[in-house]
Scaffold this motif. Sequence first.
Motif, short mmCIF file in Angstrom:
data_model
loop_
_atom_site.label_atom_id
_atom_site.label_comp_id
_atom_site.label_asym_id
_atom_site.label_seq_id
_atom_site.Cartn_x
_atom_site.Cartn_y
_atom_site.Cartn_z
N MET A 1 0.82 -1.20 0.00
CA MET A 1 0.00 0.00 0.00
C MET A 1 0.86 1.25 0.00
SD MET A 1 -3.10 1.16 -0.12
CE MET A 1 -4.22 -0.11 0.37
N ASP A 2 2.09 1.16 0.43
CA ASP A 2 2.95 2.34 0.48
C ASP A 2 3.09 3.02 -0.87
OD1 ASP A 2 3.37 2.19 3.20
OD2 ASP A 2 5.20 1.02 3.02
N GLU A 3 3.22 2.22 -1.94
CA GLU A 3 3.35 2.79 -3.28
C GLU A 3 2.10 3.58 -3.66
OE1 GLU A 3 4.56 1.35 -7.79
OE2 GLU A 3 3.75 -0.10 -6.37
N LEU A 4 0.93 3.04 -3.33
CA LEU A 4 -0.32 3.74 -3.60
C LEU A 4 -0.40 5.03 -2.79
CD1 LEU A 4 -3.18 1.08 -3.76
CD2 LEU A 4 -2.13 2.35 -5.62
N LYS A 5 -0.05 4.94 -1.52
CA LYS A 5 -0.09 6.11 -0.66
C LYS A 5 0.82 7.20 -1.20
CE LYS A 5 0.69 7.54 4.12
NZ LYS A 5 0.98 7.06 5.48
N GLN A 6 2.04 6.84 -1.55
CA GLN A 6 3.00 7.82 -2.07
C GLN A 6 2.49 8.47 -3.35
OE1 GLN A 6 6.67 5.64 -2.43
NE2 GLN A 6 6.99 5.54 -0.23
N ALA A 7 1.92 7.67 -4.22
CA ALA A 7 1.40 8.21 -5.49
C ALA A 7 0.25 9.16 -5.24
CB ALA A 7 0.97 7.06 -6.41
N ALA A 8 -0.66 8.81 -4.34
CA ALA A 8 -1.82 9.66 -4.06
C ALA A 8 -1.41 10.96 -3.39
CB ALA A 8 -2.83 8.91 -3.18
N VAL A 9 -0.48 10.86 -2.43
CA VAL A 9 0.00 12.07 -1.74
C VAL A 9 0.71 12.99 -2.73
CG1 VAL A 9 1.64 12.90 0.00
CG2 VAL A 9 0.08 11.01 0.54
N ALA A 10 1.53 12.42 -3.59
CA ALA A 10 2.29 13.23 -4.55
C ALA A 10 1.38 13.91 -5.56
CB ALA A 10 3.32 12.36 -5.27
N VAL A 11 0.43 13.18 -6.12
CA VAL A 11 -0.44 13.76 -7.15
C VAL A 11 -1.40 14.79 -6.56
CG1 VAL A 11 -2.36 12.09 -7.15
CG2 VAL A 11 -1.66 13.20 -9.28
N ARG A 12 -1.73 14.64 -5.29
CA ARG A 12 -2.61 15.62 -4.63
C ARG A 12 -2.04 17.03 -4.75
NH1 ARG A 12 -2.44 18.09 0.12
NH2 ARG A 12 -4.40 18.94 0.87
N GLU A 13 -0.74 17.14 -4.71
CA GLU A 13 -0.09 18.46 -4.81
C GLU A 13 -0.36 19.13 -6.16
OE1 GLU A 13 1.24 20.08 -2.27
OE2 GLU A 13 0.58 18.34 -1.10
N ASN A 14 -0.70 18.34 -7.17
CA ASN A 14 -0.97 18.89 -8.51
C ASN A 14 -2.43 19.27 -8.72
OD1 ASN A 14 1.71 18.49 -9.19
ND2 ASN A 14 1.33 16.45 -10.03
N ALA A 15 -3.26 19.03 -7.72
CA ALA A 15 -4.69 19.33 -7.86
C ALA A 15 -4.90 20.80 -8.23
CB ALA A 15 -5.43 19.01 -6.56
N HIS A 16 -5.92 21.02 -9.03
CA HIS A 16 -6.32 22.38 -9.41
C HIS A 16 -7.59 22.68 -8.63
CE1 HIS A 16 -6.88 25.94 -11.86
NE2 HIS A 16 -8.13 25.57 -12.10
N ALA A 17 -7.43 23.31 -7.46
CA ALA A 17 -8.56 23.56 -6.56
C ALA A 17 -8.57 25.02 -6.10
CB ALA A 17 -8.48 22.61 -5.38
N PRO A 18 -8.57 25.97 -7.04
CA PRO A 18 -8.51 27.38 -6.64
C PRO A 18 -9.79 27.90 -5.99
CG PRO A 18 -8.86 27.23 -8.99
CD PRO A 18 -8.63 25.83 -8.49
N TYR A 19 -10.90 27.21 -6.12
CA TYR A 19 -12.18 27.69 -5.61
C TYR A 19 -12.47 27.13 -4.23
CZ TYR A 19 -12.10 28.76 -10.49
OH TYR A 19 -11.69 29.20 -11.71
N SER A 20 -12.23 25.86 -4.03
CA SER A 20 -12.51 25.24 -2.73
C SER A 20 -11.25 25.11 -1.87
CB SER A 20 -13.09 23.84 -2.93
OG SER A 20 -12.09 22.96 -3.41
N ASN A 21 -10.08 25.12 -2.49
CA ASN A 21 -8.82 24.85 -1.81
C ASN A 21 -8.83 23.48 -1.15
OD1 ASN A 21 -7.40 27.28 -2.43
ND2 ASN A 21 -8.76 28.32 -0.99
N PHE A 22 -9.63 22.56 -1.68
CA PHE A 22 -9.75 21.19 -1.14
C PHE A 22 -9.10 20.25 -2.14
CE2 PHE A 22 -12.07 17.24 -0.11
CZ PHE A 22 -11.81 17.19 1.26
N LYS A 23 -7.83 19.97 -1.93
CA LYS A 23 -7.08 19.12 -2.86
C LYS A 23 -7.26 17.65 -2.48
CE LYS A 23 -3.44 22.42 -3.95
NZ LYS A 23 -1.99 22.60 -4.07
N VAL A 24 -7.45 16.83 -3.52
CA VAL A 24 -7.62 15.39 -3.34
C VAL A 24 -6.71 14.67 -4.31
CG1 VAL A 24 -9.26 13.47 -3.36
CG2 VAL A 24 -10.04 15.75 -2.69
N GLY A 25 -6.09 13.60 -3.84
CA GLY A 25 -5.28 12.74 -4.70
C GLY A 25 -5.78 11.31 -4.59
#
Length: 132
Positions: free
Chosen positions: A1-25
């Motif tokens: 699961m670590d690989e999945l966790k790392q991928a989700a955490v990393a991609v979350r930083e790329n979220a485009h959430a300028p309206y809600s500021n609620f980033k999800v990965g």
Amino acid sequence: MDELKQAAVAVRENAHAPYSNFKVGAALRAADGTVFSGCNVENVAYPEGTCAEAGAIAAMVAAGQRQILEAYVVAGSPMPVPPCGGCRQKLAEFGAGDVRVTMATTKGVEQVMTLAELLPGAFVAAHMDGDA
């Protein structure tokens, strides 16, 4: 699961959430072991945005994969956030009921549920069979 966790955490930083500021990965492991990730992409016309899970599923399908073995979703919230209803149905399209979905916060709090627990009574292809 670590690989999945790392991928989700990393991609979350790329979220485009300028309206809600609620980033999800989100990250998914496909049947061949490949990990696909996605982040939420908001639009000023809110319904036109894309959820992180949908983005990860689209990447998986674009790569020719059709089966989810496990999923990890992370958000900057005080408690783990489950996928929205639409994404639960999207996950169920490509994953069996026993697929584990780990929902997490950026602080490391995790909750694990199966797709069947997240979406009891899912609409499935068998519902399309009949004498129509």
